[in-house]
Design a protein around this motif. Structure first.
Motif: not given
Length: 176
Positions: A113-122, A149-153
């Motif tokens: 728990s609470f040890s992820q390096d990154s979290f998804s936004i969308s 990928d383009k939307l994320g950029d």
């Protein structure tokens, strides 16, 4: 379990299930777990070292488990030392661990728990495109990934950093 099977076949079925459960828990924990108070690095559980019974040609003996890991080929490595000796940990063959004892290792790995390096936004789905009036009948996964990928950029270049500051501050997250 099938009643026509020998007791040993039933034990083997249980052992395979235990191995599968251990592998799944390891995957969810990042691929490796280290036990005991002396280990504080990546994969440290903070839990006491589990003990298992291991069978060998010279008879059964208790083993203190130091670490367990799963590689990219789904191969388990278990390191342990004989309880009555203070040897450096050596690899333990999973087939030598007594029936029902693998669970002791699995139960010693905490839920991460609470040890992820990154979290998804969308997320992006074909349904999102369809809601905007696009025909997705010929849109393959590669094209969807390229669009994502383009939307994320685009999001990072235009809104991400400004929104991150505003929202984090409004949530009371302090700056250094």
């Amino acid at each position: 379990m099938n009643n026509d099977k020998s007791i040993y076949a039933c034990y083997e079925e249980i052992k395979q299930r235990e191995i599968s459960e251990l592998k799944e828990k390891l995957k969810n924990f990042g691929g490796a777990a280290h036990f005991g108070p002396d280990y504080t690095g990546e994969g440290a559980t903070g839990n006491d070292m589990p003990f298992v019974c291991v069978h060998s040609d010279s008879g059964p003996y208790d083993v203190r488990i130091h670490a367990v890991s799963l590689d990219e080929n789904d191969h388990l490595t278990i390191l342990g030392s004989v309880l009555v000796e203070e040897d450096y940990p050596s690899e333990i063959k999973i087939d030598d661990i007594a029936y029902g004892n693998i669970e002791f290792i699995t139960d010693s790995i905490p839920v991460r728990s609470f040890s992820q390096d990154s979290f998804s936004i969308s997320q992006l789905s074909r349904e999102d495109l369809e809601q905007q009036g696009f025909d997705t009948s010929n849109v393959d996964d590669k094209m969807m990934q390229h669009l994502a990928d383009k939307l994320g950029d685009d999001y990072c270049e235009q809104l991400f950093w400004v929104s991150l500051d505003i929202i984090a501050e409004s949530m009371g997250i302090p700056k250094k």
